[in-house]
Every structure is written in C-alpha cells, then in structure tokens.
Design a protein around this motif. Structure first.
Motif, PDB file in Angstrom:
ATOM      1  N   LEU A  48       0.816  -1.208   0.000  1.00  0.00           N
ATOM      2  CA  LEU A  48       0.000   0.000   0.000  1.00  0.00           C
ATOM      3  C   LEU A  48       0.852   1.261   0.000  1.00  0.00           C
ATOM      4  CD1 LEU A  48      -2.683  -1.057   2.637  1.00  0.00           C
ATOM      5  CD2 LEU A  48      -2.883  -1.122   0.155  1.00  0.00           C
ATOM      6  N   GLN A  49       0.287   2.310  -0.577  1.00  0.00           N
ATOM      7  CA  GLN A  49       0.933   3.614  -0.574  1.00  0.00           C
ATOM      8  C   GLN A  49       0.489   4.458   0.617  1.00  0.00           C
ATOM      9  OE1 GLN A  49       3.230   4.445  -2.795  1.00  0.00           O
ATOM     10  NE2 GLN A  49       2.983   2.608  -4.064  1.00  0.00           N
ATOM     11  N   HIS A 346      10.225   7.359 -15.557  1.00  0.00           N
ATOM     12  CA  HIS A 346       8.980   7.682 -16.266  1.00  0.00           C
ATOM     13  C   HIS A 346       9.317   8.492 -17.520  1.00  0.00           C
ATOM     14  CE1 HIS A 346       6.681   6.302 -12.792  1.00  0.00           C
ATOM     15  NE2 HIS A 346       7.544   6.975 -12.049  1.00  0.00           N
ATOM     16  N   GLU A 347       9.101   7.902 -18.656  1.00  0.00           N
ATOM     17  CA  GLU A 347       9.404   8.560 -19.920  1.00  0.00           C
ATOM     18  C   GLU A 347       8.461   9.740 -20.144  1.00  0.00           C
ATOM     19  OE1 GLU A 347       9.343   7.571 -24.729  1.00  0.00           O
ATOM     20  OE2 GLU A 347       9.002   5.996 -23.243  1.00  0.00           O
ATOM     21  N   VAL A 348       9.001  10.862 -20.620  1.00  0.00           N
ATOM     22  CA  VAL A 348       8.209  12.056 -20.917  1.00  0.00           C
ATOM     23  C   VAL A 348       7.568  11.893 -22.289  1.00  0.00           C
ATOM     24  CG1 VAL A 348       8.235  14.552 -21.253  1.00  0.00           C
ATOM     25  CG2 VAL A 348       9.692  13.512 -19.500  1.00  0.00           C
ATOM     26  N   ARG A 496       0.674   6.564 -12.911  1.00  0.00           N
ATOM     27  CA  ARG A 496       0.009   6.147 -11.683  1.00  0.00           C
ATOM     28  C   ARG A 496       1.001   5.708 -10.597  1.00  0.00           C
ATOM     29  NH1 ARG A 496      -3.440   0.922 -13.347  1.00  0.00           N
ATOM     30  NH2 ARG A 496      -4.186   2.444 -14.880  1.00  0.00           N
ATOM     31  N   ASN A 497       2.217   5.334 -10.997  1.00  0.00           N
ATOM     32  CA  ASN A 497       3.229   4.891 -10.035  1.00  0.00           C
ATOM     33  C   ASN A 497       4.330   5.920  -9.829  1.00  0.00           C
ATOM     34  OD1 ASN A 497       1.980   2.354  -9.641  1.00  0.00           O
ATOM     35  ND2 ASN A 497       2.931   1.568 -11.508  1.00  0.00           N
ATOM     36  N   ALA A 498       4.018   7.169 -10.112  1.00  0.00           N
ATOM     37  CA  ALA A 498       5.028   8.225 -10.007  1.00  0.00           C
ATOM     38  C   ALA A 498       4.989   8.930  -8.652  1.00  0.00           C
ATOM     39  CB  ALA A 498       4.842   9.233 -11.143  1.00  0.00           C
ATOM     40  N   ASP A 499       4.668   8.208  -7.595  1.00  0.00           N
ATOM     41  CA  ASP A 499       4.550   8.819  -6.264  1.00  0.00           C
ATOM     42  C   ASP A 499       5.877   9.419  -5.802  1.00  0.00           C
ATOM     43  OD1 ASP A 499       2.741   6.247  -6.447  1.00  0.00           O
ATOM     44  OD2 ASP A 499       1.707   7.594  -5.057  1.00  0.00           O
ATOM     45  N   ALA A 500       6.950   8.646  -5.937  1.00  0.00           N
ATOM     46  CA  ALA A 500       8.252   9.123  -5.474  1.00  0.00           C
ATOM     47  C   ALA A 500       8.686  10.359  -6.246  1.00  0.00           C
ATOM     48  CB  ALA A 500       9.286   8.008  -5.619  1.00  0.00           C
ATOM     49  N   LEU A 501       8.500  10.357  -7.565  1.00  0.00           N
ATOM     50  CA  LEU A 501       8.858  11.513  -8.388  1.00  0.00           C
ATOM     51  C   LEU A 501       8.039  12.729  -7.990  1.00  0.00           C
ATOM     52  CD1 LEU A 501      10.349  12.763 -10.813  1.00  0.00           C
ATOM     53  CD2 LEU A 501       8.480  11.900 -12.274  1.00  0.00           C
ATOM     54  N   SER A 502       6.759  12.523  -7.737  1.00  0.00           N
ATOM     55  CA  SER A 502       5.877  13.633  -7.363  1.00  0.00           C
ATOM     56  C   SER A 502       6.323  14.277  -6.050  1.00  0.00           C
ATOM     57  CB  SER A 502       4.430  13.136  -7.243  1.00  0.00           C
ATOM     58  OG  SER A 502       3.590  14.166  -6.785  1.00  0.00           O
ATOM     59  N   LYS A 503       6.700  13.464  -5.078  1.00  0.00           N
ATOM     60  CA  LYS A 503       7.142  14.018  -3.793  1.00  0.00           C
ATOM     61  C   LYS A 503       8.392  14.873  -3.972  1.00  0.00           C
ATOM     62  CE  LYS A 503       5.254  10.247  -0.986  1.00  0.00           C
ATOM     63  NZ  LYS A 503       5.558   9.082  -0.117  1.00  0.00           N
ATOM     64  N   GLU A 504       9.300  14.424  -4.842  1.00  0.00           N
ATOM     65  CA  GLU A 504      10.541  15.171  -5.059  1.00  0.00           C
ATOM     66  C   GLU A 504      10.266  16.506  -5.743  1.00  0.00           C
ATOM     67  OE1 GLU A 504      15.025  14.415  -6.976  1.00  0.00           O
ATOM     68  OE2 GLU A 504      13.423  12.913  -7.199  1.00  0.00           O
TER      69      GLU A 504
END
Length: 656
Positions: A48-49, A346-348, A496-504
C-alpha cells in the motif's frame, strides 16, 4: 445435574434450532477476523501507498460490521427465547430462578461462541489469503499474500465476541424476568387477530408511494430539490417508510379482503392460502416493511460502491488530467526539475509551457461552477489556441471554436453542463483596468489544469478557468493590470506509479509560496485504495446483511410453520394431498416474498438512476452493472423463496 451439564444436554437436544444460530456466529467471526487480520498482514501493508488511511478504514469497517453482527445476533437470540418460553416455564416450575436460567443461557452462548471462534478463526485464516489477494486485485497491485493468523486479530475478535456473549446474556435475563410463568406456558397459544381494514388508508399507502416516486424521478435538478430540498427529503422519507408500512398493513389486507369476496373465492385453493395470510398481516407488517427497506439499502449500497469503484479510475484522470503540472518558476529551477523528470524511470511523452492571464471576476463564480468554494478566487483566462493545443496532446476531443467575445467555462465535475443558444448567452464580466464582458457559449464538464494536489493531503483547490477567443486574449494581454501566469505541463509514462517523483518535484515547487502544483499520482493511489477498500468492505457487509435477511425469513417461516402444523394436519385428514399443500404454501409465501422484493428493487433503482447514474452519464456500462447487481439479488431472493417453501412444507408435514 449441574447447570453446565443441563446446558450441554440442552444444546445437543436443540441442535436443529441452534444450527442457524451457530452458522451465523461462525460467519460473523470469519468476517470480523478477516477485517482484523488485514490490518496486521505485512504483505498487504508493504503493497500500500497509504497505510495509515487503510488501517483507519479497516478499523471503521470492522466496527460497522461488528455492530451489524450484534443487532443480527440479538434478533436471533430474541427468536430463540420466544421459541423456548415453554421450556423456561418448566424450569421455573421445577424451582430454577431467573438468574439460574440466565446463567444457563450464558453458558450456552459461551459454548456456541467458543465453537464459533475456533471454527471462524481457522476458516478466516485460511480465507484471509484469498480475501487479501482479492483486495489487492481490486487495487490493481501485484503482491503475493502469505497465509497468516495474526495474534492481535485473534485477540481482538475473541474479546469482541466475549462482549457479545455478555450482551446476549443481559438480553436473555431481561426477557425471562419480564414475563410471568403462565405466559411462558401459553406463549405459543396466542393467535393473531385480523387487522381492521380501511379503504382510505389503503389508498393513502399508494398515494404516499406515488408521491415518493414522483419526487425522486423529478431529479436533483428540479425545482423541488433545488429550492425545497429539505421538505422534499422529508416527503420522500415519509412516502417510502409510511407508504411501505401502510401498503403491507392496509393495502395488502384490503386486497386479500377483496379476494375473499370474489365469486371464485371458494374455487380451487384460494381460500386455503389467503385465509391464514389475513391473520398474519399484523405480525408480518413490520417484517415485510423492514425487508423491503433493507433490500433497497443493500442494493443501493452495492450499486453505489461498485459505481464509485468503477468511475474512480477515470474520475482521477478527469480531476487531475495532467500527469504532472506546476506553475513556471525561474529558469534555473525549471531546468533542474526538467532534468529530474527526464532522469526518472517515467518517460516524458510530451512537455508544454503554456500561458494564461489572471484576472478578477465581477460576475459571481456560480455562473460557471457549482461549488465556488473549491475554486480560486481569481479567474485564469486561457486562449482558444493554448487550450486546444493541450487538448490535442491528451487526445480526448474536447476542443473549442470561439470568436469575438465568446467564452467557455470549465467546471470539471459539474452535474449540469450546459450549451447556450446563440441568442440566450449569459454575460460573464471580468475586471482588468476596465471591465470586459464575455458571452458564455458553454459550461463544459472538463478540466484544463485540474486540482492542485499534495502528496499527503491529496486535492487542495481548483483553478477557475475561462477559455476565450484568441482575439480577446490578444486584446487583454496588452493591459498592464493583468497577471501573466505560465505553467509547465508534462505527460508521463506509467504516471500512476510516479509517487516518489511527485514528492521530489512537490518539495521543490512548494518552496515558492502559493505556486500551483498538480500530480496525477498524488491522488490516484489514495482514491483507488480507498474506493477498493470501500467496495471490499461493503461487499462483506452486504454478504452478512443478505445472510441476516435470510435468517430473519427463516426464523419467521419456522415459527409460522410450527404454529400451523395442526391446521395442515386437519387439511390432510379432509383429503388435501401433498401436491395441493405444496401449491398452497408456494402461493402463500409468494404473497409474502414478492411485494418486498418488487418494492426494494423499485426504490433502489429510482434512487440509483436519478441521483447517481444521471450524474455519471459519461461512463459506459454502469446501467448494465446496476441491473446485474439487482439480478444477483433477485436470484438470491428466489433461492430463499424456494428453500423457505421446502422448509415450510417439511415442518407442516411432521406430526403435530
């Protein structure tokens, strides 16, 4: 013989009576243990996230399920106590006190609870892996679940069911202590009296139901719900509850009375199956009313939670249409963020830098959005070209064509999108150094930027956006009082799995006060995990609710069939054969089963149709899914009807 010995012998002797009670207790333990064990399963927690939110949701679900189990078991215990009044009267006659009888019942409950706890925990542990895999499957996580029997879950389940045993004992003591000895012996000899039928009240029941259905079907956009929502809600509540009660109390009695006065009443077996029903109306009214409303509640719960789960996958994308978007900062920071994004896994897929103009609205925001409190106080004006460029990247066909002073308001999540006729377009006024008037051509259920988000608190606010023509945009952009705002908008693979990138990225952007930031990943995991848990929990709640409903019907038919054994014995003696008796029983029970089912389905369909489905018309397949859920419930109800008919015949066929 001690009380404990008497208790053990009594359970063995009344095992048939206790079998449904025991089965219900085991089912309750399985469900309670399953929910408890979910909180302590490390495999699930690791997948879980949002662990804290999940544990809170599971805890609340466990409490709701346990409260439901308490009410159901208390109902079952009340039935058993009424069935055993003559037995308790015999114990009192032989010198046992009410306290001793209560202790005997307490011992019985402890024995049944112990058996239920051991069996339920064993089965619950074995099934917990399946339930855990099902839950993670709903969340679309690929995680292996191991078999576990958490000590914490066992302890909490045991403590709750010991508490339940104490509550049952208190209820039993109150019931035994409130009745007299002679009443105990004659408890089963009391017969129902026919209800006095009033044609006026029978017609009133139909009037109340028609009023409720008319208000519901008017839709939440009608004047009744827009201007008189409080009174409309009260009227619907009275119409449904009062109308249902009077329907079974008066209209059903009036209908049976009309049948008894028909010329063909004594032909065939009509007199046999209607005569007992007329005397059972008083006792059946509350049960049938409860079954109708309860059935509607079960179906609405499952339909709502399934629809909620179904739309969440698309709804998150509609609420946050950009995989990653933030207000442009200085060049150095923008370049730094761009490097972090491109170096991630995550590819742009695209990157746009787009501009808008910040102005103050003169017209109330209610003109373009339904809940202004969720939006920014200022308005972002976006040119037609800029808006269409982003829409083309998304590929969702929401482009616009504007000219002159035409404008389109974006109100994502609106229940009432509108397209205005060219001769009836309302004004929307904004203020720069002077006031400028736009003509609203459309209110579109669509988002340009979407909700501002936070990795912890999810959705924060929405930018209010007005799309204007390119000519109008050029005219306004030259004014000194407007504020130019630029935004960096990214499309990412596997967003949908970009949680770590979003936090940064969020940590960098929010160093600038009030800077806009939005990420699809911030909301996706929270929304999907919460909606999956709600569907999972509601499914189990519906399961135990259906089982409780089946048990209520079972108890009712068991009591009525036992009371009518003598009458059916007389029918056999006067020449009524087995096939005729089965036909009579089926018709009699059909009259009891069918009206609650039809009313429950009708209530749930009207409410789901006009207050949920009409709000999510952009999602396909939901209507078929709703009918599928109702079809499954209908099938369960049909099986209950057939099994109750068989049970009824079996009981009345025994020698009285």
């Amino acid at each position: 013989m001690s009380l404990l010995d008497l208790t053990v012998r009594n359970v063995k002797r009344n095992f048939r009576l206790y079998s449904i009670y025991l089965f219900s207790m085991i089912t309750g333990v399985i469900i309670q243990f399953t929910f408890s064990s979910l909180m302590f399963n490390e495999d699930i927690m690791n997948a879980l996230q949002n662990r804290a939110n999940f544990q809170t949701g599971v805890a609340i679900s466990s409490v709701v399920v346990f409260v439901f189990i308490i009410f159901f078991i208390l109902y079952a215990n009340s039935f058993f106590m009424k069935q055993r009044k003559k037995e308790f009267g015999m114990y009192l006659l032989y010198g046992l006190s009410e306290r001793q009888i209560t202790m005997m019942v307490f011992y019985e409950t402890l024995i049944i609870s112990t058996i239920s706890l051991f069996t339920g925990v064993l089965l619950g542990g074995l099934l917990s892996k399946l339930f855990g895999m099902l839950l993670l499957r709903l969340m679309q996580y690929e995680q292996v679940i191991s078999l576990s029997f958490p000590v914490e879950a066992i302890a909490s389940t045991a403590g709750l069911f010991f508490l339940l045993a104490v509550i049952i004992s208190v209820q039993s003591y109150i019931m035994v202590n409130r009745v007299q000895l002679m009443e105990l012996f004659h408890a089963k000899q009391k017969s129902e009296k026919p209800v006095r039928i009033s044609v006026l009240m029978a017609m009133l029941s139909l009037l109340l139901l028609v009023m409720a259905f008319a208000l519901i079907s008017s839709g939440k956009g009608s004047v009744y719900w827009q201007d008189y929502s409080k009174w409309s809600l009260i009227s619907v509540t009275i119409g449904i509850i009062g109308g249902t009660y009077l329907f079974f109390r008066q209209f059903a009695g009036w209908l049976l009375q009309r049948l008894s006065r028909s010329r063909t009443y004594h032909e065939g077996n009509t007199v046999l199956w209607t005569s007992s029903l007329r005397f059972q109306i008083r006792g059946n009214t509350l049960n049938l009313t409860f079954i109708s409303l309860f059935s509607a509640a079960i179906m609405m719960l499952m339909c709502f939670m399934t629809i909620n789960y179904k739309v969440q996958f698309d709804a998150v994308g509609r609420n946050l249409p950009n995989d990653l978007a933030f207000q442009s900062l200085d060049n150095e920071t923008n370049t730094r963020i761009d490097g972090i994004i491109k170096s991630s896994k995550h590819e742009v897929t695209f990157h746009l830098t787009q501009e808008g103009l910040g102005v103050s609205p003169v017209t109330d925001l209610h003109a373009i959005v339904e809940n202004p409190e969720y939006y920014t106080a200022d308005i972002l004006l976006v040119s037609e070209h800029t808006y269409n460029e982003l829409v083309a990247m998304r590929g969702d066909g929401e482009s616009v064509e504007l000219s002159g002073d035409e404008a389109v308001g974006l109100a994502q999540g609106s229940d009432f999108p509108k397209v205005y006729a060219s001769d009836n377009r309302p004004d929307f006024v904004v203020k720069t150094d002077t006031e400028m008037v736009f003509k609203l051509a459309e209110i579109k259920d669509y988002a340009y930027l979407g909700w501002a988000s936070d990795p912890v608190t999810s959705m924060l606010y929405k930018p209010a956006v007005l799309v204007i023509s390119d000519d109008a945009y050029v005219q306004l952009s030259g004014k000194s009082s407007v504020v130019r705002k630029s935004f960096e908008i990214y499309g990412l693979s596997n967003a949908r799995n970009a949680d770590a990138l979003s936090k940064e990225i969020h940590a960098i952007v929010t160093q600038t006060p009030d800077a806009y930031y939005s990420s699809f990943a911030d909301v996706y995991s929270k929304q999907i995990e919460s909606s999956s848990l709600m569907l999972f929990a509601s499914g189990f709640l519906a399961l135990i609710a259906v089982f409780a409903l089946a048990s209520i019907i079972y108890f009712k038919q068991l009591r009525e069939a036992t009371d009518e054994k003598l009458q059916y014995s007389i029918l056999r003696k006067i020449g009524v054969d087995s096939q005729q008796m089965k036909t009579v029983i089926r018709k009699q029970l059909l009259f009891v089963f069918l009206p609650p089912l039809l009313l429950g389905v009708t209530y749930s369909w009207f409410i789901i149709k006009y207050y949920i489905l009409d709000s999510v018309q952009g999602y396909s397949g939901l209507t078929g899914m709703v009918w599928g859920i109702m079809g499954v419930y209908f099938l369960i109800y049909l099986l209950l009807y057939l099994s109750s008919s068989k049970l009824y015949y079996k009981i009345v066929s025994e020698n009285p």
